[in-house]
Write a protein that holds these residues in place. Structure first.
Motif, short mmCIF file in Angstrom:
data_model
loop_
_atom_site.label_atom_id
_atom_site.label_comp_id
_atom_site.label_asym_id
_atom_site.label_seq_id
_atom_site.Cartn_x
_atom_site.Cartn_y
_atom_site.Cartn_z
N ARG A 44 23.60 13.36 -68.18
CA ARG A 44 24.15 14.71 -68.03
C ARG A 44 24.06 15.23 -66.59
O ARG A 44 25.03 15.76 -66.04
N TYR A 45 22.91 15.08 -65.95
CA TYR A 45 22.69 15.68 -64.64
C TYR A 45 22.71 14.67 -63.50
O TYR A 45 22.61 15.05 -62.34
N THR A 46 22.85 13.39 -63.80
CA THR A 46 22.68 12.37 -62.77
C THR A 46 23.98 11.77 -62.26
O THR A 46 23.99 11.15 -61.20
N HIS A 47 25.08 11.90 -62.98
CA HIS A 47 26.31 11.21 -62.62
C HIS A 47 27.48 12.17 -62.37
O HIS A 47 28.60 11.73 -62.18
N HIS A 48 27.21 13.47 -62.34
CA HIS A 48 28.28 14.45 -62.25
C HIS A 48 28.62 14.78 -60.81
O HIS A 48 27.76 14.82 -59.94
N ASN A 49 29.92 15.01 -60.55
CA ASN A 49 30.40 15.50 -59.25
C ASN A 49 31.07 16.85 -59.49
O ASN A 49 31.99 16.97 -60.31
N ASP A 50 30.62 17.87 -58.76
CA ASP A 50 31.11 19.23 -58.99
C ASP A 50 32.27 19.61 -58.08
O ASP A 50 32.61 20.79 -57.96
N ASP A 51 32.90 18.62 -57.42
CA ASP A 51 34.02 18.94 -56.53
C ASP A 51 35.19 19.56 -57.28
O ASP A 51 35.94 20.37 -56.73
N PHE A 52 35.37 19.17 -58.55
CA PHE A 52 36.51 19.66 -59.34
C PHE A 52 36.04 20.09 -60.73
O PHE A 52 35.06 19.56 -61.26
N THR A 53 36.78 21.02 -61.30
CA THR A 53 36.69 21.30 -62.73
C THR A 53 38.01 20.87 -63.34
O THR A 53 39.07 21.39 -62.96
N ASN A 99 36.77 23.06 -56.32
CA ASN A 99 35.64 24.00 -56.28
C ASN A 99 35.05 24.22 -54.89
O ASN A 99 34.20 25.09 -54.73
N ASN A 100 35.51 23.46 -53.91
CA ASN A 100 34.92 23.56 -52.57
C ASN A 100 35.98 23.93 -51.55
O ASN A 100 36.56 23.08 -50.88
N GLY A 101 36.26 25.20 -51.44
CA GLY A 101 37.19 25.68 -50.42
C GLY A 101 38.62 25.77 -50.89
O GLY A 101 39.01 25.27 -51.95
N ARG A 102 39.42 26.42 -50.08
CA ARG A 102 40.84 26.61 -50.38
C ARG A 102 41.63 25.34 -50.06
O ARG A 102 41.14 24.45 -49.38
N PHE A 103 42.87 25.32 -50.50
CA PHE A 103 43.75 24.19 -50.19
C PHE A 103 45.17 24.70 -50.03
O PHE A 103 45.54 25.77 -50.53
N ARG A 118 52.18 22.41 -60.19
CA ARG A 118 52.36 23.83 -59.87
C ARG A 118 50.97 24.44 -59.71
O ARG A 118 50.00 24.02 -60.36
N VAL A 119 50.88 25.39 -58.82
CA VAL A 119 49.58 26.00 -58.51
C VAL A 119 49.63 27.47 -58.90
O VAL A 119 50.56 28.20 -58.54
N LYS A 120 48.61 27.90 -59.65
CA LYS A 120 48.49 29.30 -60.04
C LYS A 120 47.03 29.71 -59.92
O LYS A 120 46.14 29.06 -60.48
N ASP A 121 46.79 30.77 -59.17
CA ASP A 121 45.43 31.30 -58.99
C ASP A 121 44.45 30.23 -58.54
O ASP A 121 43.31 30.14 -59.00
N GLY A 122 44.91 29.36 -57.63
CA GLY A 122 44.04 28.35 -57.06
C GLY A 122 43.78 27.15 -57.93
O GLY A 122 42.91 26.33 -57.62
N GLU A 137 45.09 14.51 -55.05
CA GLU A 137 44.58 14.69 -53.69
C GLU A 137 44.96 16.06 -53.16
O GLU A 137 46.13 16.46 -53.20
N PHE A 138 43.98 16.77 -52.65
CA PHE A 138 44.18 18.10 -52.08
C PHE A 138 44.17 18.01 -50.56
O PHE A 138 43.24 17.44 -49.97
N ASP A 139 45.23 18.53 -49.95
CA ASP A 139 45.37 18.51 -48.49
C ASP A 139 45.21 17.10 -47.94
O ASP A 139 44.63 16.89 -46.86
N GLY A 140 45.72 16.11 -48.66
CA GLY A 140 45.72 14.73 -48.17
C GLY A 140 44.37 14.07 -48.12
O GLY A 140 44.23 13.01 -47.48
N ASP A 141 43.36 14.64 -48.77
CA ASP A 141 42.01 14.08 -48.73
C ASP A 141 41.91 12.92 -49.72
O ASP A 141 41.80 13.13 -50.94
N ARG A 142 41.91 11.71 -49.20
CA ARG A 142 41.87 10.51 -50.05
C ARG A 142 40.45 10.00 -50.26
O ARG A 142 40.25 9.06 -51.03
#
Length: 491
Positions: A44-53, A99-103, A118-122, A137-142
């Motif tokens: 549960r707490y060891t393999h998660h990445n919080d970059d995205f929901t 979850n980490n900054g705008r794009f 399509r993007v709505k409310d971020g 990929e957000f803003d070309g971040d591969r």
């Protein structure tokens, strides 16, 4: 657990497997269905990445959260990206919140899939009308992207018996491999997983295996997986025949994903792999015959798919291999590498080896990055160690970006690091309908022989384009043809 309870569980699993194996009715087959797999509780707490929901639903239905796994990518920079997976039939809607900054921009690759967002409310939204394996990929971040892997809902996967918890099913013990049907239920599994002949293995979507399956000296084995292999050092198929590997996801492996060694009649279907460690080859093949690879997504920090002959204690020819409908992403090295390892004849092994009748079709190559000019090539045939490579076709290939490297490299190789002799030859190669966007910093493709006895012969280049420009002959920054090359034609 009491013996009677264990017996009841096994009986319930067998009954569920039979029920699941029944064909779907026509009405059910056309419905929108979604299958989400809860993560195994111990991670549960060891393999998660919080970059995205990330959430998914059937059209207009209730949103369901996914577990975003942390995956290692790109050995050069040692970054961490994300991965989610689920199964569905019909159509689904996906939402991805960064979850980490705008794009400013969001892309879903491969580009050829034509998936629009399509993007709505971020939050980015898109719809899938069939299972796909994708990079968001957000803003070309591969390097911090989201890998999204999906599969059709399986009709043959045993169901978890209703009312039983994960602990009741797995109890931390390995399944009984003496049975013809083996089931890994939800939970984390470790141990020796040695398979017998005439066995079908099912891996539930909430199962995580910490050790590889051992497929050695057996025949008639099927592995049907919705689950994960985490940190596993290579699933190996050796000296075996009539093997199917269908559906596993491999992440954070210390070396390669899978190896097929001196085996025949092997099918590798829907393999999804993300590796960022040294020597993290994807699907490696040594002296194998009649191999089919399809519907896979392979991201590695070494070669994605390889076809070799002799190496270490492995001997023999390779032939009749097809790769189709797949996506390859080489953070380091090649998407395809053929021929560098083989048998320089000796008294003990006097016969040189052959690689022949190989087909790659409908392939998306997302990235290629190789710093060593000798080995550059998203598509590489580098014949060494007296290998003869012949009758190879690459067709309907789309290459999106080359950070550093070449589109293709066909040459007789002789490098002290790997070889004890040059290759015997490369013959009858077709490059057809290959489109490279020109993005990145590519150098010219190469065709080069070694000497009068070790040549490259009969290469057909048909509708191969770089940045929209068709290759019609040798040209600076586009194609270099070296010595000892005969019969290159263009169309």
């Amino acid at each position: 657990m009491h013996k009677k309870t264990i017996a009841a569980v096994l009986c319930a699993l067998a009954c569920a497997a039979q029920a699941q194996a029944a064909p779907a009715t026509p009405a059910a087959a056309g419905a929108d269905r979604l299958q989400v797999f809860p993560f195994p509780q111990p991670i549960r707490y060891t393999h998660h990445n919080d970059d995205f929901t990330v959430r998914v639903r059937t059209p207009g239905g209730v949103w369901r959260d996914l577990y975003e796994y942390r995956v290692k990518v790109d050995l050069d920079t040692k970054q961490e990206a994300s991965m989610v997976y689920f199964n569905f039939d019909g159509a689904v809607e996906v939402s991805v919140q960064k979850n980490n900054g705008r794009f400013s921009t969001v892309a879903v690759r491969p580009d050829a899939k034509g998936i629009k967002t399509r993007v709505k409310d971020g939050v980015a939204y898109f719809t899938l009308n069939k299972p796909e394996n994708l990079s968001v990929e957000f803003d070309g971040d591969r390097l911090h992207n989201l890998h999204l892997f999906t599969h059709a809902v399986r009709k043959d996967m045993p169901a978890v018996p209703e009312g039983l918890t994960s602990d009741q099913i797995t109890q931390g013990k390995t399944p009984d491999f003496t049975q013809p049907r083996v089931f890994f239920g939800p939970g984390v599994h470790a141990g020796e997983f040695r398979l017998r002949s005439n066995t079908t293995v099912y891996i539930h979507g909430s199962a995580m295996l910490k050790n590889p399956l051992i497929i050695d000296g057996v025949e008639n084995v099927k592995v049907v997986s919705d689950g994960l292999f985490h940190g596993v050092d290579q699933l190996r198929i050796r000296n075996s025949r009539n093997i199917l590997i269908d559906g596993p996801i491999f992440i954070n492996q210390p070396e390669g994903t899978m190896r097929c060694i001196t085996s025949q009649d092997v099918e590798e279907r829907s393999i999804r792999s993300i590796g960022g460690a040294p020597w993290s080859d994807g699907l490696g093949h040594f002296a194998c015959q009649r191999v089919k690879i399809s519907d896979s997504f392979i991201r590695t920090s070494d070669d994605c798919i390889t076809i070799y002959n002799h190496r270490w204690d492995i001997w023999g020819d390779s032939r009749d291999i097809t790769v189709r409908d797949s996506t390859l992403w080489a953070d380091i090295a090649h998407a395809v590498m053929i021929g560098i390892h083989g048998n320089t004849p000796t008294a003990a092994h006097p016969e040189p080896e052959v690689i022949e009748r190989v087909r790659f079709s409908n392939i998306d190559i997302l990235e290629h990055d190789e710093d060593d000019p000798e080995y550059e090539g998203a598509i590489g045939i580098m014949a060494g160690d007296d290998n003869l490579v012949r009758d190879v076709v690459f067709e309907d290939i789309r290459v999106e970006r080359i950070e550093e490297g070449k589109l293709f490299n066909l040459h007789i190789a002789y490098t002290p690091k790997y070889n004890t002799s040059p290759g015997r030859g490369i013959e009858d190669i077709t490059l057809r309908n290959i489109a490279f966007t020109g993005q990145g910093s590519p150098s010219a493709s190469v065709i080069r022989g070694h000497d009068e006895k070790r040549k490259v012969r009969n290469v057909r280049i048909e509708n191969v384009t770089v940045g929209g420009k068709r290759i019609t002959g040798p040209e600076q920054n586009l194609l270099d043809i070296g010595p000892f090359v005969e019969g290159v034609t263009y169309k």
